[in-house]
Design a protein around this motif. Structure first.
Motif, PDB file in Angstrom:
ATOM      1  N   ALA A 199      -0.097  -4.817  -5.053  1.00  0.00           N
ATOM      2  CA  ALA A 199       0.380  -3.448  -5.301  1.00  0.00           C
ATOM      3  C   ALA A 199       1.799  -3.272  -4.763  1.00  0.00           C
ATOM      4  N   ILE A 200       2.624  -4.265  -5.067  1.00  0.00           N
ATOM      5  CA  ILE A 200       4.030  -4.252  -4.661  1.00  0.00           C
ATOM      6  C   ILE A 200       4.897  -4.067  -5.904  1.00  0.00           C
ATOM      7  N   LYS A 201       6.167  -3.774  -5.694  1.00  0.00           N
ATOM      8  CA  LYS A 201       7.082  -3.577  -6.816  1.00  0.00           C
ATOM      9  C   LYS A 201       7.225  -4.898  -7.586  1.00  0.00           C
TER      10      LYS A 201
ATOM     11  N   ASP B 285      -1.563  -8.671   7.894  1.00  0.00           N
ATOM     12  CA  ASP B 285      -0.348  -9.119   7.195  1.00  0.00           C
ATOM     13  C   ASP B 285      -0.738  -9.791   5.868  1.00  0.00           C
ATOM     14  N   ASN B 286       0.277 -10.118   5.079  1.00  0.00           N
ATOM     15  CA  ASN B 286       0.018 -10.684   3.753  1.00  0.00           C
ATOM     16  C   ASN B 286      -0.793 -11.979   3.849  1.00  0.00           C
ATOM     17  N   GLU B 287      -0.484 -12.790   4.855  1.00  0.00           N
ATOM     18  CA  GLU B 287      -1.155 -14.074   4.999  1.00  0.00           C
ATOM     19  C   GLU B 287      -2.660 -13.883   5.201  1.00  0.00           C
TER      20      GLU B 287
ATOM     21  N   CYS C 187       0.848  -1.193   0.000  1.00  0.00           N
ATOM     22  CA  CYS C 187       0.000   0.000   0.000  1.00  0.00           C
ATOM     23  C   CYS C 187       0.884   1.244   0.000  1.00  0.00           C
ATOM     24  N   GLY C 188       1.602   1.399  -1.110  1.00  0.00           N
ATOM     25  CA  GLY C 188       2.444   2.592  -1.267  1.00  0.00           C
ATOM     26  C   GLY C 188       1.708   3.605  -2.120  1.00  0.00           C
ATOM     27  N   ASN C 189       2.416   4.199  -3.085  1.00  0.00           N
ATOM     28  CA  ASN C 189       1.803   5.269  -3.870  1.00  0.00           C
ATOM     29  C   ASN C 189       0.562   4.799  -4.633  1.00  0.00           C
ATOM     30  N   MET C 190       0.713   3.682  -5.373  1.00  0.00           N
ATOM     31  CA  MET C 190      -0.411   3.247  -6.213  1.00  0.00           C
ATOM     32  C   MET C 190      -1.471   2.520  -5.395  1.00  0.00           C
ATOM     33  N   GLY C 191      -1.044   1.619  -4.501  1.00  0.00           N
ATOM     34  CA  GLY C 191      -2.015   0.880  -3.683  1.00  0.00           C
ATOM     35  C   GLY C 191      -2.863   1.825  -2.865  1.00  0.00           C
TER      36      GLY C 191
ATOM     37  N   SER D  69      -2.285  -4.903   3.603  1.00  0.00           N
ATOM     38  CA  SER D  69      -1.019  -5.201   4.290  1.00  0.00           C
ATOM     39  C   SER D  69       0.108  -4.392   3.650  1.00  0.00           C
ATOM     40  N   ASN D  70       1.170  -4.245   4.375  1.00  0.00           N
ATOM     41  CA  ASN D  70       2.301  -3.435   3.900  1.00  0.00           C
ATOM     42  C   ASN D  70       3.559  -3.908   4.612  1.00  0.00           C
ATOM     43  N   ALA D  71       4.715  -3.649   3.998  1.00  0.00           N
ATOM     44  CA  ALA D  71       5.957  -4.061   4.674  1.00  0.00           C
ATOM     45  C   ALA D  71       6.037  -3.386   6.045  1.00  0.00           C
ATOM     46  N   HIS D  72       5.721  -2.104   6.095  1.00  0.00           N
ATOM     47  CA  HIS D  72       5.713  -1.367   7.362  1.00  0.00           C
ATOM     48  C   HIS D  72       4.266  -0.964   7.657  1.00  0.00           C
ATOM     49  N   PRO D  73       3.507  -1.849   8.326  1.00  0.00           N
ATOM     50  CA  PRO D  73       2.068  -1.571   8.511  1.00  0.00           C
ATOM     51  C   PRO D  73       1.788  -0.314   9.314  1.00  0.00           C
ATOM     52  N   GLU D  74       2.756   0.094  10.146  1.00  0.00           N
ATOM     53  CA  GLU D  74       2.529   1.303  10.961  1.00  0.00           C
ATOM     54  C   GLU D  74       2.300   2.537  10.072  1.00  0.00           C
ATOM     55  N   ARG D  75       2.785   2.452   8.798  1.00  0.00           N
ATOM     56  CA  ARG D  75       2.574   3.589   7.887  1.00  0.00           C
ATOM     57  C   ARG D  75       1.107   3.726   7.484  1.00  0.00           C
ATOM     58  N   LEU D  76       0.301   2.700   7.800  1.00  0.00           N
ATOM     59  CA  LEU D  76      -1.103   2.709   7.362  1.00  0.00           C
ATOM     60  C   LEU D  76      -2.074   3.093   8.473  1.00  0.00           C
TER      61      LEU D  76
ATOM     62  N   ASN E  20      -2.966  -7.937 -10.997  1.00  0.00           N
ATOM     63  CA  ASN E  20      -1.538  -7.639 -11.159  1.00  0.00           C
ATOM     64  C   ASN E  20      -1.406  -6.249 -11.780  1.00  0.00           C
ATOM     65  N   ILE E  21      -0.846  -5.304 -11.022  1.00  0.00           N
ATOM     66  CA  ILE E  21      -0.715  -3.937 -11.566  1.00  0.00           C
ATOM     67  C   ILE E  21       0.743  -3.593 -11.882  1.00  0.00           C
ATOM     68  N   ALA E  22       1.616  -4.606 -11.798  1.00  0.00           N
ATOM     69  CA  ALA E  22       3.055  -4.308 -11.901  1.00  0.00           C
ATOM     70  C   ALA E  22       3.528  -4.149 -13.343  1.00  0.00           C
ATOM     71  N   ALA E  23       4.351  -3.145 -13.549  1.00  0.00           N
ATOM     72  CA  ALA E  23       4.989  -2.966 -14.849  1.00  0.00           C
ATOM     73  C   ALA E  23       5.878  -4.184 -15.107  1.00  0.00           C
ATOM     74  N   GLY E  24       5.789  -4.724 -16.311  1.00  0.00           N
ATOM     75  CA  GLY E  24       6.708  -5.802 -16.700  1.00  0.00           C
ATOM     76  C   GLY E  24       6.345  -7.190 -16.208  1.00  0.00           C
TER      77      GLY E  24
HETATM   78  N1  LIG Z   1       3.094   4.533  -8.852  1.00  0.00           N
HETATM   79  C1  LIG Z   1       2.339   4.515  -9.940  1.00  0.00           C
HETATM   80  O1  LIG Z   1       1.900   5.550 -10.438  1.00  0.00           O
HETATM   81  C2  LIG Z   1       1.984   3.190 -10.598  1.00  0.00           C
HETATM   82  C3  LIG Z   1       1.118   3.183 -11.712  1.00  0.00           C
HETATM   83  C4  LIG Z   1       0.761   1.946 -12.269  1.00  0.00           C
HETATM   84  C5  LIG Z   1       1.285   0.772 -11.750  1.00  0.00           C
HETATM   85  N2  LIG Z   1       2.155   0.826 -10.691  1.00  0.00           N
HETATM   86  C6  LIG Z   1       2.677  -0.431 -10.146  1.00  0.00           C
HETATM   87  O2  LIG Z   1       2.243  -0.505  -8.811  1.00  0.00           O
HETATM   88  C7  LIG Z   1       3.178  -1.270  -8.040  1.00  0.00           C
HETATM   89  C8  LIG Z   1       3.520  -0.508  -6.771  1.00  0.00           C
HETATM   90  O3  LIG Z   1       4.141   0.715  -7.141  1.00  0.00           O
HETATM   91  P1  LIG Z   1       4.182   1.946  -6.138  1.00  0.00           P
HETATM   92  O4  LIG Z   1       4.602   3.096  -6.940  1.00  0.00           O
HETATM   93  O5  LIG Z   1       2.926   2.000  -5.348  1.00  0.00           O
HETATM   94  O6  LIG Z   1       5.373   1.472  -5.189  1.00  0.00           O
HETATM   95  P2  LIG Z   1       5.612   1.889  -3.644  1.00  0.00           P
HETATM   96  O7  LIG Z   1       5.110   3.268  -3.412  1.00  0.00           O
HETATM   97  O8  LIG Z   1       7.036   1.563  -3.365  1.00  0.00           O
HETATM   98  O9  LIG Z   1       4.676   0.879  -2.855  1.00  0.00           O
HETATM   99  C9  LIG Z   1       4.984  -0.468  -2.680  1.00  0.00           C
HETATM  100  C10 LIG Z   1       4.468  -0.861  -1.309  1.00  0.00           C
HETATM  101  O10 LIG Z   1       4.728  -2.247  -1.114  1.00  0.00           O
HETATM  102  C11 LIG Z   1       5.078  -2.431   0.262  1.00  0.00           C
HETATM  103  N3  LIG Z   1       5.819  -3.670   0.397  1.00  0.00           N
HETATM  104  C12 LIG Z   1       7.127  -3.911   0.157  1.00  0.00           C
HETATM  105  N4  LIG Z   1       7.415  -5.204   0.393  1.00  0.00           N
HETATM  106  C13 LIG Z   1       6.255  -5.794   0.782  1.00  0.00           C
HETATM  107  C14 LIG Z   1       5.908  -7.106   1.162  1.00  0.00           C
HETATM  108  N5  LIG Z   1       6.800  -8.107   1.170  1.00  0.00           N
HETATM  109  N6  LIG Z   1       4.641  -7.335   1.542  1.00  0.00           N
HETATM  110  C15 LIG Z   1       3.704  -6.350   1.546  1.00  0.00           C
HETATM  111  N7  LIG Z   1       3.980  -5.082   1.175  1.00  0.00           N
HETATM  112  C16 LIG Z   1       5.242  -4.817   0.802  1.00  0.00           C
HETATM  113  C17 LIG Z   1       5.892  -1.206   0.595  1.00  0.00           C
HETATM  114  O11 LIG Z   1       5.881  -1.029   1.999  1.00  0.00           O
HETATM  115  P3  LIG Z   1       6.899  -0.033   2.758  1.00  0.00           P
HETATM  116  O12 LIG Z   1       6.704   1.317   2.170  1.00  0.00           O
HETATM  117  O13 LIG Z   1       6.456  -0.124   4.163  1.00  0.00           O
HETATM  118  O14 LIG Z   1       8.271  -0.576   2.508  1.00  0.00           O
HETATM  119  C18 LIG Z   1       5.148  -0.105  -0.162  1.00  0.00           C
HETATM  120  O15 LIG Z   1       4.144   0.487   0.633  1.00  0.00           O
HETATM  121  C19 LIG Z   1       4.392  -1.507  -8.932  1.00  0.00           C
HETATM  122  O16 LIG Z   1       4.392  -2.838  -9.349  1.00  0.00           O
HETATM  123  C20 LIG Z   1       4.190  -0.549 -10.077  1.00  0.00           C
HETATM  124  O17 LIG Z   1       4.711  -1.064 -11.297  1.00  0.00           O
HETATM  125  C21 LIG Z   1       2.491   2.001 -10.094  1.00  0.00           C
END
Ligand SMILES: NC(=O)c1ccc[n+]([C@@H]2O[C@H](COP(=O)([O-])OP(=O)(O)OC[C@H]3O[C@@H](n4cnc5c(N)ncnc54)[C@H](OP(=O)(O)O)[C@@H]3O)[C@@H](O)[C@H]2O)c1
Length: 267
Positions: free
Chosen positions: A68-70, A54-56, A9-13, A34-41, A93-97
């Motif tokens: 919504a992870i990298k 958590d993820n589980e 749950c980062g920028n896109m999530g 869920s998020n790697a650092h859940p306290e951010r939520l 699946n929203i991940a690039a590539g």
């Molecule tokens: N940003 C965009 O505009 C955009 C547009 C279309 C598609 N996407 C796709 O969306 C996906 C996410 O991009 P983003 O920009 O949102 O990235 P991001 O801001 O880095 O967010 C990723 C989130 O995943 C969490 N995370 C990391 N490891 C994890 C794990 N093992 N379990 C659960 N959560 C975990 C991170 O937590 P922490 O912050 O606590 O480490 C972070 O909140 C990518 O695949 C990207 O290709 C993004």
């Protein structure tokens, strides 16, 4: 009501979760994040009363799971959830590539999956998303997923092979649009306008122009010509921007974006 889960749950999530919750598509009991650092939520859960877990737990309890992870984390996360998700789960699946085929291989079975390309304006219900469904998704599955993406904007079904093209013009484009807006505001500040006014004028000009193109159906060149009076001020700006390579800077930037997407999908 189906339960929607977000892993990451980062920028896109976060933009998607906020869009869904603002639209009241589900209540807080049917949204688990869920998020790697859940306290951010913690602020997110306070505002929308959704579950932070958590993820589980997301995997076990969700009917639809958005990853919504990298991209580089997909394999690791899917390996950890593939045996605990619901049998009929839909994976978004929203991940690039990362392709549908990649997701199916990572799960080791023909899980229902949707390749989607949203963008961050989801946060204000103005996303434009592309969707491509795996062939085992039925009409009900499609309607459930479309309802999610329509809760925070518009969406269109496209062939998966065109997802990189959508990424360059929509998924990534808010970044370049903000660069243009920032540059326009700088230009107005240079002429003496206070910065806040400059942002407001630039952003509203962007919204108004985009709406005008969509609603009139006119070619953008024709709409541009309507602003350019003979020997006037605007044509001077247009000529200078052409000289400085505005269009080719945008096209070449988008080519670089697509090339990076292709590189990522080879890994
Ligand atoms: N940003 C965009 O505009 C955009 C547009 C279309 C598609 N996407 C796709 O969306 C996906 C996410 O991009 P983003 O920009 O949102 O990235 P991001 O801001 O880095 O967010 C990723 C989130 O995943 C969490 N995370 C990391 N490891 C994890 C794990 N093992 N379990 C659960 N959560 C975990 C991170 O937590 P922490 O912050 O606590 O480490 C972070 O909140 C990518 O695949 C990207 O290709 C993004």
């Amino acid at each position: 009501m189906k339960t929607i889960g977000f892993i990451g749950c980062g920028n896109m999530g976060r933009a998607m979760v906020e869009g869904i919750m603002k639209a009241n598509l589900v209540d807080g009991d049917h949204m688990i994040v869920s998020n790697a650092h859940p306290e951010r939520l913690s602020e997110l859960s306070e505002i929308y009363d959704c579950y932070i877990s958590d993820n589980e737990s997301v995997a076990k309890n969700s009917d639809i799971v958005v990853l919504a992870i990298k991209p580089y984390l997909y394999k690791e996360v899917i390996t950890s959830i593939k045996d605990i998700v619901k049998d009929d789960v839909i994976i978004i699946n929203i991940a690039a590539g990362i392709s549908t085929q990649d997701v199916v291989e990572m799960f080791g079975r023909k899980v229902k999956t949707v390749k989607a390309m949203p963008n961050t304006p989801a946060m204000v219900q103005e996303a434009m998303s592309a969707l491509s469904f795996s062939d085992n998704c039925d009409q009900d599955d499609k309607e459930d997923v479309i309802a999610i993406f329509e809760s925070f904007g518009q969406c269109r079904e496209v062939e998966e092979r065109l997802m990189d093209a959508v990424m360059v013009v929509s998924g990534s484009s808010p970044a370049y649009i903000f660069m243009v807006l920032e540059a326009m505001a700088d230009g107005a500040v240079m002429q003496g306008l206070p910065r806040n006014d400059a942002y407001a004028f630039a952003a509203q000009a962007m919204i108004g122009s985009a709406k005008m193109m969509l609603e009139t159906g006119k070619h953008p060149g024709e709409l541009k010509d309507m602003v350019c009076s003979p020997a006037g001020t605007t044509i001077e700006a247009v000529a200078k921007m052409e000289e400085m390579g505005l269009r080719s800077a945008i096209i070449e930037g988008m080519r670089a974006c697509a090339n990076r997407g292709k590189e990522m999908s080879k890994k």
